[in-house]
Design an enzyme around this catalytic site. Structure first.
Site, PDB file in Angstrom:
ATOM      1  N   PHE A 140     114.091 -29.605  11.147  1.00 44.52           N
ATOM      2  CA  PHE A 140     114.261 -30.197   9.818  1.00 44.52           C
ATOM      3  C   PHE A 140     115.512 -31.056   9.836  1.00 44.52           C
ATOM      4  CE2 PHE A 140     115.803 -30.813   5.571  1.00 44.52           C
ATOM      5  CZ  PHE A 140     114.656 -31.228   4.920  1.00 44.52           C
ATOM      6  N   ASP A 225     122.561 -31.424  14.915  1.00 41.05           N
ATOM      7  CA  ASP A 225     122.507 -31.506  13.454  1.00 41.05           C
ATOM      8  C   ASP A 225     123.086 -30.204  12.913  1.00 41.05           C
ATOM      9  OD1 ASP A 225     121.913 -31.410  10.764  1.00 41.05           O
ATOM     10  OD2 ASP A 225     119.904 -32.256  10.969  1.00 41.05           O
ATOM     11  N   LYS A 254     126.179 -31.390   3.503  1.00 45.09           N
ATOM     12  CA  LYS A 254     126.165 -30.201   2.660  1.00 45.09           C
ATOM     13  C   LYS A 254     127.566 -29.678   2.313  1.00 45.09           C
ATOM     14  CE  LYS A 254     121.410 -28.926   3.096  1.00 45.09           C
ATOM     15  NZ  LYS A 254     120.490 -29.124   4.203  1.00 45.09           N
TER      16      LYS A 254
HETATM   17  C1  LIG Z   1     119.584 -30.300   4.430  1.00 50.56           C
HETATM   18  C2  LIG Z   1     119.463 -30.766   5.819  1.00 50.56           C
HETATM   19  C3  LIG Z   1     119.320 -32.132   6.135  1.00 50.56           C
HETATM   20  C4  LIG Z   1     119.159 -33.203   5.075  1.00 50.56           C
HETATM   21  O1  LIG Z   1     120.218 -33.281   4.212  1.00 50.56           O
HETATM   22  P1  LIG Z   1     120.022 -34.008   2.778  1.00 50.56           P
HETATM   23  O2  LIG Z   1     121.408 -34.034   2.200  1.00 50.56           O
HETATM   24  O3  LIG Z   1     119.078 -33.143   2.000  1.00 50.56           O
HETATM   25  O4  LIG Z   1     119.468 -35.355   3.045  1.00 50.56           O
HETATM   26  C5  LIG Z   1     119.285 -32.497   7.468  1.00 50.56           C
HETATM   27  N1  LIG Z   1     119.368 -31.572   8.440  1.00 50.56           N
HETATM   28  C6  LIG Z   1     119.490 -30.249   8.189  1.00 50.56           C
HETATM   29  C7  LIG Z   1     119.602 -29.299   9.318  1.00 50.56           C
HETATM   30  C8  LIG Z   1     119.518 -29.802   6.864  1.00 50.56           C
HETATM   31  O5  LIG Z   1     119.597 -28.498   6.611  1.00 50.56           O
END
Ligand SMILES: *Cc1c(COP(=O)(O)O)cnc(C)c1O
Length: 398
Positions: A140, A225, A254
């Site tokens: 994700f 990520d 985040k």
């Molecule tokens: C939440 C998330 C994203 C995307 O972030 P947004 O601020 O919602 O665009 C990308 N990678 C990971 C692992 C995430 O948990």
């Protein structure tokens, strides 16, 4: 207006791209939220780990208000006196030479993809438009068209094509499959050190270490990520630290703002971020002074309150307690730090709804997993309080 009034308005006038629990939050402090009826709940999701520092942390509120009175947006057409300080703080905290600020997580992922592709073409010598970035199954990384192009979840892709090419998929946790997918045109391997949305999947011990070695051997960039796993959630500043590696690029978001404001960034070296020349990439709000001031305050809270260490210790404690629940429906309790996947052999949604009635907010992921990821400021007593409710609900539904 009461709960039902707000829900009716949202259902009528807002697009239905989410299926939220029917709690309408009015205010929040620390690990607790209060709904419009005055009911209090312990937040065990923390906005998908964006509020690691706890809701409305006073130090971040202060920085937010003070900066909002000075200047909020200059655009990058002019410089401001906050962005340089954030870049320096990120360097001091993480050791990475440079950072590139954006807003949402998805934008930072797009930025890393663009950097890796340009690096592939201009530094590695991959023929024009042939650069490939290997991604993992069940990843994700966000919701833009390019990012859903490398999702393996059919719902995220269906109907949104034509999709972006150039993203081979390797099985998560399978080092042989990664090796098999590398070609002379591979620019990078993009991976979550622990997969959050997939259900808190911790890969086999040694996987990332071996992946890092293979990437190096093949002149392939390793991009982690850490948007959800990073900034303390996993019990380390970054989840990749468990494997003793150092990715070429790290993506954060985040909790970088403590939940106040969308702030994200790509951390890397001068050699890699140096591929961007003026005009190559940008964002009107990226690196704005309000975001930078908020992010600096949010990072300071992580360090000052030792939230990374807290996550590690309390996470182990919480996981141990959850494993003691004698229920036939509990398949596994897994995770790292205060990032726990509670795996059931049945649908998790009814459990989340029952927990909400007990005053605890959490959300199912992938049907049968409940994710427990409270703000890292949660206390041991609050964890015990949560455990009593979880244990009661789980046993009642046995
Ligand atoms: C939440 C998330 C994203 C995307 O972030 P947004 O601020 O919602 O665009 C990308 N990678 C990971 C692992 C995430 O948990």
């Amino acid at each position: 207006m009461n709960t039902q009034d707000f829900i009716a308005l949202e259902e009528q006038y807002g697009a239905h791209n989410y299926h939220p629990l029917d709690v309408v939050v009015h205010s929040a402090q620390g690990a607790w939220v209060t709904d419009v009826e005055g009911n209090r709940y312990l937040d065990c999701l923390a906005a998908y780990s964006a509020v690691n520092q706890g809701h409305c942390h006073p130090a971040i509120v202060k920085a937010f208000i003070e900066q909002a009175k000075n200047v909020t947006l200059t655009s990058r057409a002019f410089r401001n006196d906050q962005l340089p300080l954030l870049c320096a703080d990120l360097h001091d905290l993480t050791g990475y030479e440079m950072s590139l600020p954006m807003n949402s997580g998805a934008e930072a992922v797009e930025t890393a993809v663009k950097a890796a592709r340009k690096w592939g073409h201009t530094v590695k010598g991959i023929p024009q438009d042939k650069a490939e970035i290997i991604c993992a199954t069940d990843n994700f990384h966000g919701r833009t068209v390019t990012i859903v192009s490398f999702s393996t979840e059919p719902q995220y892709r269906d109907g949104f094509g034509p999709l972006t090419p150039g993203f081979p998929i390797a099985k998560y946790g399978d080092i042989e499959d990664l090796k098999a997918k590398i070609t002379p045109n591979t620019a990078a391997f993009l991976v979550e050190p622990i997969q959050g949305e997939a259900g808190i999947i911790v890969p086999p011990e040694g996987y990332l270490r071996e992946a890092a070695r293979i990437c190096k051997e093949n002149n392939v960039l390793l991009i982690c990520d850490e948007i959800q796993s990073g900034l303390g959630r996993s019990g380390r500043l970054f989840a990749f630290e468990y494997e003793g590696i150092r990715p070429d690029m790290v993506i954060i978001g985040k909790a970088l703002s403590g939940g106040f404001y969308p702030v994200s960034a790509v951390l890397s070296s001068k050699a890699i971020l140096g591929v961007f020349k003026p005009g190559d990439h940008g964002s009107t709000f990226g690196g704005n002074p309000l975001a930078a001031a908020v992010a600096r305050a949010a990072l300071k809270v992580l360090v000052d309150e030792k939230l990374v260490e807290r996550s590690f210790e309390l996470g182990n404690y919480f996981m141990e307690r959850l494993r003691s629940i004698p229920s036939a429906h509990v398949v596994e309790v897994r995770g790292r730090g205060l990032w726990i996947g509670f795996v059931l052999d049945t649908k998790a949604r009814p459990y989340c709804e029952a927990l909400m009635r007990e005053g605890l907010l959490c959300k199912e992921t992938h049907d049968n997993v409940i994710r427990f990821a409270p703000p890292l400021v949660i206390t041991k007593e609050e964890i015990d309080w949560a455990f009593d409710r979880i244990s009661k609900v789980v046993l009642a539904l046995d």
